[in-house]
Design a protein around this motif. Structure first.
Motif, PDB file in Angstrom:
ATOM      1  N   ASN A 193      11.687  -0.050   3.548  1.00  0.00           N
ATOM      2  CA  ASN A 193      11.886   0.419   4.915  1.00  0.00           C
ATOM      3  C   ASN A 193      10.622   0.228   5.742  1.00  0.00           C
ATOM      4  O   ASN A 193       9.582  -0.174   5.231  1.00  0.00           O
ATOM      5  CB  ASN A 193      12.380   1.859   4.935  1.00  0.00           C
ATOM      6  N   ASN A 195       8.883   2.496   7.307  1.00  0.00           N
ATOM      7  CA  ASN A 195       8.141   3.724   7.588  1.00  0.00           C
ATOM      8  C   ASN A 195       6.647   3.454   7.488  1.00  0.00           C
ATOM      9  O   ASN A 195       6.225   2.339   7.214  1.00  0.00           O
ATOM     10  CB  ASN A 195       8.557   4.842   6.625  1.00  0.00           C
ATOM     11  N   ARG A 226      15.172  -4.516   5.081  1.00  0.00           N
ATOM     12  CA  ARG A 226      14.344  -3.435   5.618  1.00  0.00           C
ATOM     13  C   ARG A 226      15.195  -2.408   6.345  1.00  0.00           C
ATOM     14  O   ARG A 226      15.802  -2.711   7.359  1.00  0.00           O
ATOM     15  CB  ARG A 226      13.320  -3.986   6.604  1.00  0.00           C
ATOM     16  N   GLY A 227      15.217  -1.205   5.812  1.00  0.00           N
ATOM     17  CA  GLY A 227      15.938  -0.120   6.469  1.00  0.00           C
ATOM     18  C   GLY A 227      14.982   0.685   7.322  1.00  0.00           C
ATOM     19  O   GLY A 227      13.826   0.299   7.514  1.00  0.00           O
ATOM     20  N   THR A 228      15.481   1.803   7.805  1.00  0.00           N
ATOM     21  CA  THR A 228      14.615   2.652   8.621  1.00  0.00           C
ATOM     22  C   THR A 228      14.305   3.958   7.915  1.00  0.00           C
ATOM     23  O   THR A 228      13.569   4.787   8.426  1.00  0.00           O
ATOM     24  CB  THR A 228      15.296   2.968   9.963  1.00  0.00           C
ATOM     25  N   ASP A 229      14.898   4.143   6.757  1.00  0.00           N
ATOM     26  CA  ASP A 229      14.663   5.399   6.030  1.00  0.00           C
ATOM     27  C   ASP A 229      14.867   5.163   4.538  1.00  0.00           C
ATOM     28  O   ASP A 229      14.964   4.025   4.101  1.00  0.00           O
ATOM     29  CB  ASP A 229      15.620   6.477   6.523  1.00  0.00           C
ATOM     30  N   TYR A 230      14.948   6.267   3.773  1.00  0.00           N
ATOM     31  CA  TYR A 230      15.148   6.148   2.333  1.00  0.00           C
ATOM     32  C   TYR A 230      16.586   6.492   1.939  1.00  0.00           C
ATOM     33  O   TYR A 230      16.850   6.815   0.791  1.00  0.00           O
ATOM     34  CB  TYR A 230      14.237   7.144   1.599  1.00  0.00           C
ATOM     35  N   THR A 234      21.531   3.661   3.960  1.00  0.00           N
ATOM     36  CA  THR A 234      20.725   2.450   4.044  1.00  0.00           C
ATOM     37  C   THR A 234      20.948   1.584   2.807  1.00  0.00           C
ATOM     38  O   THR A 234      21.061   0.355   2.898  1.00  0.00           O
ATOM     39  CB  THR A 234      19.228   2.810   4.166  1.00  0.00           C
TER      40      THR A 234
END
Lengths: 343, 343
Positions: A193, A195, A226-230, A234
Motif C-alpha cells: 500500500n 501508506n 498498491r492499495g491504500t490500506d491493509y 483491498t
DNA sequence: TTGTAAGCGTTATCAC
DNA sequence: GTGATAACGCTTACAA
C-alpha cells in the motif's frame, strides 16, 4: 469530588512517623530503601506502615522528585489486533518497572503533537512510546532533546537516532520471497500500500531485490498491486486484478495478514484453489488467522516483545547514562498451508 | 533521570505571574476560569502564559486539589478484540473530560485487588473502571464506599448497586432464540461455558426460557454444550458432539462469535452446509467475523459505547451529587447468512 | 478585583 | 543513625 475526597482519613508519612516514634525523614529512608537506618528502627517503621496501611501519595512524591513514573503511549488504532499484543507487552513491563502507562488513542499527527506537549510539559508523563509513526513525522525531532521518546515498531525517517524498536523488515520480506522462489514460483506478485510506514518501504525493497536477483521477471512493477490500506477489501480487489492478468502470478505476497485473507477470498471467488493454483503469504501472524482455512504462511512479528522491549528501552533512556538507541527483534517465517510447490 | 530532568528551565506559575505583572493567585484564577478577573488582566496573563509556553504541573495540582484526574482501567485480556473497542471508547471519552486512563492488564482477581489498592490509595487514580468482573468478585465491595468503581460490561453478583454498564443479556438471547424458532427450528442447541460472567448466566436463562416456552424439546439440557472458554476449539468440539446426536439440532446458538466460527468449522468437517443443514449464531459481532463465509448472524454489542458510557458514568459518580448507578445499552440482532429457514 | 500566605505530602540537605 | 526543615508548584481562604 464526592468519593475519593475520603482521602481525608488516609495516613500520611507524618502519621507513620508518630506511630513508629521516629521522624518523617527516617520513614522516608525506610520506604526508599536508603542506607543508614538501624535494623530495629526499620522494623518499627515497617510495622507502623502496615498498621496504618500507609500508601505514599504519588503526587507529592512526583512533585518532589520531578518524575511522574508514567509513560505516555499513543496508539493510532485500538481495534487493530496488531497493536493489542504490543500494549500487553508495554503494560506488563511497565508494571514490572513500577511505571504507569497512559494509553491514549490518536488519529492525526497534529493530535499526537499536541498530546505529547500536553502530557510531557505538564509532567503527567516522563516521556512517550509512539506506536505507528509515519516516515515523515519529523515533528518528533522537536521533542527528542527534551524528552525520552521511543518509537515502535515504525519510525520516522528523520529520526533514526531516536530510540526505536522493530524487526528487519527488509530481510523478512527478502527471505519470504526467496522461500517462495525456492519452491518453484517465478511470477510472484506483491500486494502493498501507499501508506507512510517505513516497514512498507523496507518490505517493498526486500521483495524487489529478491525478484530482481532471480531475474525471472523483467518488469517487477507489473506484478505489484498498491492499495491504500491493509484491509480485507483491498486484498480482494488486488486478487481480482492480479489474477486476471494474461500471465497471472502463481504466488501473491502481502504485507499484512488481513490483505492475504482478502486475496484468498478473491482467489476463491475466481475458482482458484490454494495452494494448488496459487500460493499466498501474509505478514504479522495475528491471532485469528488460525481460524482460517487453509492456514496462512506468514511472517510472525514479535508483538508482545515489541511492547516489552519498548518499555525497557524507554526506561533505559531515562535512567541509564549509556543506553542503546535501537533494538532489532527476531521475526519468524511461519510456513503453513497457503503456500506450496510449483511443478 | 537523564532527560526530563530538563524541567529545570520550565516556566512555573510564578514566572507567568512576574511576566504578566500580577500575582500567582490571579494567574491561577485565569487558568481555572474563575470569575472576578478583569478582562484586561486576563489578557495579560494569557499572553504571558503563551509567551513562556507555560504548562501547569500536574503533580502540584493533584497534590493540592487531592484529585489525580486519572482513572484506573483493569483489563483481563488485551488481545481479546472484544475489549479493544471498549478501550477506545474509554480513551476517547476520558480525553474529552480531561482525564487520563491508566490501562493495566491483569490476569487474576488477587492482582486486581492489589492493583486497586495500590493505585487508589496512592492517589494515582481517582477510581477505577473494571472490565470483565466475575460473578463472585465480592471483594469489590470493600472499595465501593471509599472509591468510585464502575464495572463494564460484566459485574459481580453482590455488587449490583455499584455502578455498571451492560446490555440486557437475557433479553438479547431470548430474542435471538425466538427468531430462530420463528424460522422453523425446533431442536435448538446452545454452546455456553462455565465461566463466572453474569452475562453467561443471563444468556443461558434467556435461551432456556424461550425454548421452554415453545415446548418443543422436553430436556433442554440435552442440547446444551458447556465448554470452559469462548474459544474456536471449544466451538469445534461442541459441534462435533452436538451434531453426532441421533436427533441432531438444526440450529446451534453460541454465546460468542469465536465459538460460532468454531461450530461452523466443525459442521463443515462433518459435511454439513450452512445454513441449509444447520443454522449458527454468535454473540458480540467482533470486527473480523466480516471476513468469514457465510457471514454470521449475531448479537451486536455496543462496545465503543460501553467504554464511552463507563467513563461518563465514572465521571458522573465523582462529580455529580445525583447520578445513575447503572446503564443498560441497546444491542442489535444482526441477521446474516448463517441462519436460514427450516422447511 | 487582586494579593498574601498557608498548606497539600513527599524528598533531601543539612545539622547533630 | 536520626531529626529539623526547606523546597517541589500549585490552589484557595482571607485580607486588602
Amino acid at each position: 469530588m464526592n468519593k475519593g475526597m475520603t482521602g481525608i482519613n488516609k495516613a500520611k508519612i507524618e502519621d507513620v512517623a508518630r506511630n513508629a516514634g521516629v521522624s518523617v525523614a527516617t520513614v522516608s529512608r525506610v520506604m526508599n530503601g536508603l542506607p543508614n537506618v538501624r535494623e530495629a528502627t526499620k522494623k518499627k517503621v515497617l510495622e507502623a506502615m502496615k498498621e496504618l496501611s500507609y500508601a505514599p501519595n504519588a503526587s507529592a512524591r512526583s512533585l518532589r522528585t520531578q518524575e511522574s513514573r508514567a509513560v505516555l503511549v499513543t496508539i493510532p488504532d485500538f481495534t487493530n489486533p496488531f497493536y493489542s499484543h504490543i500494549l500487553a507487552g508495554i503494560g506488563d513491563c511497565a508494571r514490572e518497572l513500577d511505571y504507569s502507562a497512559l494509553i491514549v488513542p490518536v488519529e492525526s499527527e497534529t493530535r499526537i503533537d499536541k498530546l505529547i506537549k500536553e502530557f510531557l510539559d505538564s509532567k503527567k508523563a516522563d516521556g512517550a512510546i509512539l506506536l505507528g509513526s509515519k516516515v515523515n513525522d519529523d515533528w518528533i525531532k522537536k521533542y527528542e532533546e527534551k524528552y525520552c521518546i521511543v518509537q515502535c515498531p515504525e519510525f520516522s525517517d528523520g529520526t533514526k537516532n531516536i530510540p526505536h524498536i522493530s524487526i528487519d523488515n527488509y530481510k523478512a520480506m527478502y527471505e519470504m520471497t526467496k522461500y517462495i522462489q525456492s519452491i518453484g514460483h517465478k511470477r510472484i506478485a506483491l500486494v502493498i500500500n501507499d501508506n507512510q510506514f517505513v516497514s512498507t518501504n523496507m518490505r517493498y525493497k526486500g521483495f524487489t531485490d529478491a525478484v530482481n536477483e532471480a531475474g525471472y521477471i523483467y518488469d517487477v512493477e507489473k506484478y505489484i498491486y498498491r492499495g491504500t490500506d491493509y484491509s480485507f477489501e483491498t486484498g480482494i480487489v488486488a486478487a481480482r486484478q492480479l489474477l486476471s492478468m494474461k500471465e497471472r502470478p502463481t504466488a501473491i505476497l502481502c504485507i499484512s495478514d488481513i490483505m492475504a485473507l482478502g486475496v484468498m477470498r478473491g482467489a476463491d471467488e475466481m475458482g482458484l484453489k490454494i495452494p494448488k493454483d496459487l500460493s499466498v503469504t501474509g505478514f504479522d501472524d495475528i491471532d485469528f488467522i488460525g481460524m482460517f482455512h487453509p492456514s496462512l504462511t506468514t511472517v510472525k512479528q514479535p508483538c508482545y516483545e515489541f511492547g516489552w522491549e519498548s518499555m525497557k528501552l524507554f526506561y533505559s533512556c531515562l535512567y541509564d547514562e549509556k543506553h542503546e538507541t535501537e533494538a532489532c527483534l527476531p521475526y519468524k517465517i511461519k510456513i503453513r498451508e497457503s503456500t506450496g510447490k510449483i511443478d
